[in-house]
Design a protein around this motif. Structure first.
Motif, PDB file in Angstrom:
ATOM      1  N   LYS A  46      45.616  33.810  31.522  1.00 22.56           N
ATOM      2  CA  LYS A  46      45.309  33.195  32.908  1.00 22.56           C
ATOM      3  C   LYS A  46      45.661  34.130  33.728  1.00 22.56           C
ATOM      4  CE  LYS A  46      46.720  29.461  35.877  1.00 22.56           C
ATOM      5  NZ  LYS A  46      47.731  28.089  35.942  1.00 22.56           N
ATOM      6  N   ASP A  47      46.717  35.126  33.468  1.00 25.31           N
ATOM      7  CA  ASP A  47      47.316  36.129  34.667  1.00 25.31           C
ATOM      8  C   ASP A  47      46.228  37.207  34.546  1.00 25.31           C
ATOM      9  OD1 ASP A  47      49.700  34.860  34.970  1.00 25.31           O
ATOM     10  OD2 ASP A  47      50.815  36.216  33.357  1.00 25.31           O
ATOM     11  N   GLU A  48      45.647  37.476  33.207  1.00 20.04           N
ATOM     12  CA  GLU A  48      44.563  38.570  33.488  1.00 20.04           C
ATOM     13  C   GLU A  48      43.467  38.153  34.461  1.00 20.04           C
ATOM     14  OE1 GLU A  48      42.061  41.434  30.567  1.00 20.04           O
ATOM     15  OE2 GLU A  48      43.374  40.073  29.712  1.00 20.04           O
ATOM     16  N   MET A  49      42.926  36.990  34.392  1.00 14.61           N
ATOM     17  CA  MET A  49      42.038  36.400  34.949  1.00 14.61           C
ATOM     18  C   MET A  49      42.314  36.233  36.370  1.00 14.61           C
ATOM     19  SD  MET A  49      40.201  33.269  32.728  1.00 14.61           S
ATOM     20  CE  MET A  49      41.641  32.070  33.228  1.00 14.61           C
ATOM     21  N   GLU A  50      43.414  35.828  36.912  1.00 17.25           N
ATOM     22  CA  GLU A  50      43.956  36.289  38.247  1.00 17.25           C
ATOM     23  C   GLU A  50      44.013  37.330  38.814  1.00 17.25           C
ATOM     24  OE1 GLU A  50      44.085  33.555  40.262  1.00 17.25           O
ATOM     25  OE2 GLU A  50      43.464  32.158  38.474  1.00 17.25           O
ATOM     26  N   LYS A  51      44.250  38.494  38.133  1.00 23.59           N
ATOM     27  CA  LYS A  51      44.339  39.940  38.402  1.00 23.59           C
ATOM     28  C   LYS A  51      42.829  40.505  38.792  1.00 23.59           C
ATOM     29  CE  LYS A  51      48.382  41.330  36.220  1.00 23.59           C
ATOM     30  NZ  LYS A  51      49.145  41.828  35.125  1.00 23.59           N
ATOM     31  N   LEU A  52      41.938  40.006  37.937  1.00 21.70           N
ATOM     32  CA  LEU A  52      40.528  40.492  37.742  1.00 21.70           C
ATOM     33  C   LEU A  52      39.934  39.581  39.230  1.00 21.70           C
ATOM     34  CD1 LEU A  52      39.364  40.357  34.090  1.00 21.70           C
ATOM     35  CD2 LEU A  52      39.678  42.235  35.621  1.00 21.70           C
TER      36      LEU A  52
END
Length: 59
Positions: A46-52
């Protein structure tokens, strides 16, 4: 891999982990440490998706 396809893959993995966590909770013999590890992996995705998503909106 395009950004859109990468996000789609992350969403797919996130959903799989959600189902895996839900299934694990249904079994009384589940190891809570295993569930915690799944939750950490899900949160990392989820964190990686938000960063992208954030990177896309900045450009």
């Amino acid at each position: 891999m395009s950004l859109e396809s990468h996000l789609a893959e992350l969403k797919r993995k996130h959903g799989e982990l959600e189902r895996e966590i839900d299934d694990a909770k249904l079994h009384p013999s589940v190891d809570e440490l295993d569930v915690a590890q799944l939750k950490r992996r899900k949160l990392a995705i989820k964190d990686e998706m938000e960063k992208l998503k954030s990177a896309v909106t900045r450009h």
